[in-house]
Write a protein that holds these residues in place. Sequence first.
Motif, PDB file in Angstrom:
ATOM      1  N   GLY A 224      12.561  11.119  14.268  1.00 49.13           N
ATOM      2  CA  GLY A 224      11.611  12.169  14.903  1.00 49.13           C
ATOM      3  C   GLY A 224      11.781  12.747  16.116  1.00 49.13           C
ATOM      4  O   GLY A 224      12.717  12.432  17.078  1.00 49.13           O
ATOM      5  N   ASP A 225      11.244  13.852  16.507  1.00 46.26           N
ATOM      6  CA  ASP A 225      11.650  14.577  17.972  1.00 46.26           C
ATOM      7  C   ASP A 225      11.059  13.638  19.087  1.00 46.26           C
ATOM      8  O   ASP A 225      11.442  14.023  20.170  1.00 46.26           O
ATOM      9  CB  ASP A 225      10.841  15.980  17.927  1.00 46.26           C
ATOM     10  N   ASP A 226      10.090  12.775  18.970  1.00 41.29           N
ATOM     11  CA  ASP A 226       9.285  12.269  20.042  1.00 41.29           C
ATOM     12  C   ASP A 226       9.917  10.736  20.188  1.00 41.29           C
ATOM     13  O   ASP A 226       9.034   9.888  20.493  1.00 41.29           O
ATOM     14  CB  ASP A 226       7.991  12.299  19.999  1.00 41.29           C
ATOM     15  N   GLY A 227      10.926  10.264  19.747  1.00 46.93           N
ATOM     16  CA  GLY A 227      11.595   9.091  19.417  1.00 46.93           C
ATOM     17  C   GLY A 227      11.879   8.423  20.875  1.00 46.93           C
ATOM     18  O   GLY A 227      12.690   8.898  21.665  1.00 46.93           O
ATOM     19  N   MET A 228      11.257   6.968  20.998  1.00 42.69           N
ATOM     20  CA  MET A 228      11.786   6.155  21.749  1.00 42.69           C
ATOM     21  C   MET A 228      13.065   5.524  21.367  1.00 42.69           C
ATOM     22  O   MET A 228      13.393   5.597  20.142  1.00 42.69           O
ATOM     23  CB  MET A 228      10.914   5.037  22.217  1.00 42.69           C
ATOM     24  N   TYR A 229      13.732   4.616  22.122  1.00 42.73           N
ATOM     25  CA  TYR A 229      15.045   4.059  21.659  1.00 42.73           C
ATOM     26  C   TYR A 229      14.603   2.485  21.349  1.00 42.73           C
ATOM     27  O   TYR A 229      14.119   1.933  22.069  1.00 42.73           O
ATOM     28  CB  TYR A 229      15.960   4.079  22.684  1.00 42.73           C
ATOM     29  N   TRP A 230      15.032   2.200  20.189  1.00 39.36           N
ATOM     30  CA  TRP A 230      15.091   0.724  19.922  1.00 39.36           C
ATOM     31  C   TRP A 230      16.180   0.085  19.941  1.00 39.36           C
ATOM     32  O   TRP A 230      17.233   0.346  19.476  1.00 39.36           O
ATOM     33  CB  TRP A 230      14.555   0.666  18.102  1.00 39.36           C
TER      34      TRP A 230
END
Length: 245
Positions: A224-230
């Motif tokens: 998605g466009d609002d992704g944090m990093y995992w």
Amino acid sequence: MSKKQIYVALTAGDSPVLGNIWRITAKKTDFYLDPHSELEAFHLSVHGPNEDHPAGHRFHVRVDRRAANAISARGDFISHTIPRKGRPFPGQQLGPGVFRIARIRWMWDLQRPKFRQAAALPDPLPEITDDHFGARLSRIMEPNSAADLDLVVSYNEPFWPDDRNSLRDNARLGPLRNDAGMWLTATSYKRSQVTHPTPEGLRLPLPKPGEDPSRIMGGAPEAGDDGMYWFVETITSRQFIEASR
């Protein structure tokens, strides 16, 4: 003394460290997240406004190719598709000037007795001094659960998701502050992988009978466009890793 770093590690009670020791650093107008290691192949960075970039913050992940090549040359597995200049990502906006930038997830398999030897970190422990926070996540996890550490960057004042619960549960780490006036907080959670699933591409197969277990860490931005990093620490097989080269 103002604290400049946070170290976080997973154990199983009084076991050795399982998976990586993670280091979070405030330096000038930036924050950095990386696994503490002799060879530091990559880092996630938060760049605050400065003279060169006055318009605002930037989040991105970058790989040190020289360190990555040295890791591969000694026989360890490292693979990535990050461009030479790094890969930007937007973070997950939680409110005005508040962004969840990353989640470090330790899967419960790291604590399982049959995998602990493979999960144990061989590197020496860092020294914790007066300008460091240190935390050890040591509670034994239930099957199919995970230990998460969520990192949030905010302007003006520290921001804690789940404000009351994190204070009640003593789940807070930090805050750190950089020279741009930004704050970084970390909050630990125990979550079910059923209700809070790991991203599909970061769920790796466990060793099959006769295969050799090996610890592994993977990372990717949330879809998605609002992704944090995992970043996901888990166990797979040496045979799976070799087949993936």
